[in-house]
Scaffold this motif. Structure first.
Motif: not given
Length: 129
Positions: A8-19, A65-82
């Motif tokens: 959830t975005a806090t007021a401290a995360d927001i820039d001068e453009l409001g997001h 904007a402040a107070g809005e929630t996003v779902t963060a999602e991460t994954w690795v699809s390909d094997p490492p290279q070195g």
């Protein structure tokens, strides 16, 4: 394996453009990657190794904007290279739209020597989808 959690975005995360500021998105990308590592790695692995970012490619597709929630999602699809592999990250809003999408390249470092380490298959296995 996909790993996710809400942010959830806090007021401290927001820039001068409001997001959420672009630098905050980069921090959130790192936060979810580190949380994913901490979730799958053993205490011994976390003590012996650390990941560092070598590249970010980020597409900003929407605003949050402040107070809005996003779902963060991460994954690795390909094997490492070195010592490196690409991690995918996306942040989806409550409206179902992707707000930010990224591919980041991470390198594995030996904590004791500070040198790059090859990502062994058994270390990569819990990350691969």
């Amino acid at each position: 394996m996909t790993f996710s959690y809400p942010i959830t975005a806090t007021a401290a995360d927001i820039d001068e453009l409001g997001h959420v500021n672009n630098a905050v998105w980069v921090k959130w990308i790192q936060d979810i990657a580190v949380a994913h590592w901490n979730h799958v790695a053993t205490p011994e692995q976390r003590a012996a190794m650390i990941w560092v970012v070598t590249r970010h490619e980020i597409d900003y597709r929407g605003n949050v904007a402040a107070g809005e929630t996003v779902t963060a999602e991460t994954w690795v699809s390909d094997p490492p290279q070195g010592a490196r592999f690409d991690r995918h990250v996306k942040f989806t809003g409550a409206d179902g739209k992707v707000k930010v999408q990224a591919v980041t390249t991470w390198a594995l470092i030996d904590r004791a020597t500070g040198r790059l380490m090859r990502v062994r298959p058994e270390l990569a296995a819990p990350f691969l989808t």
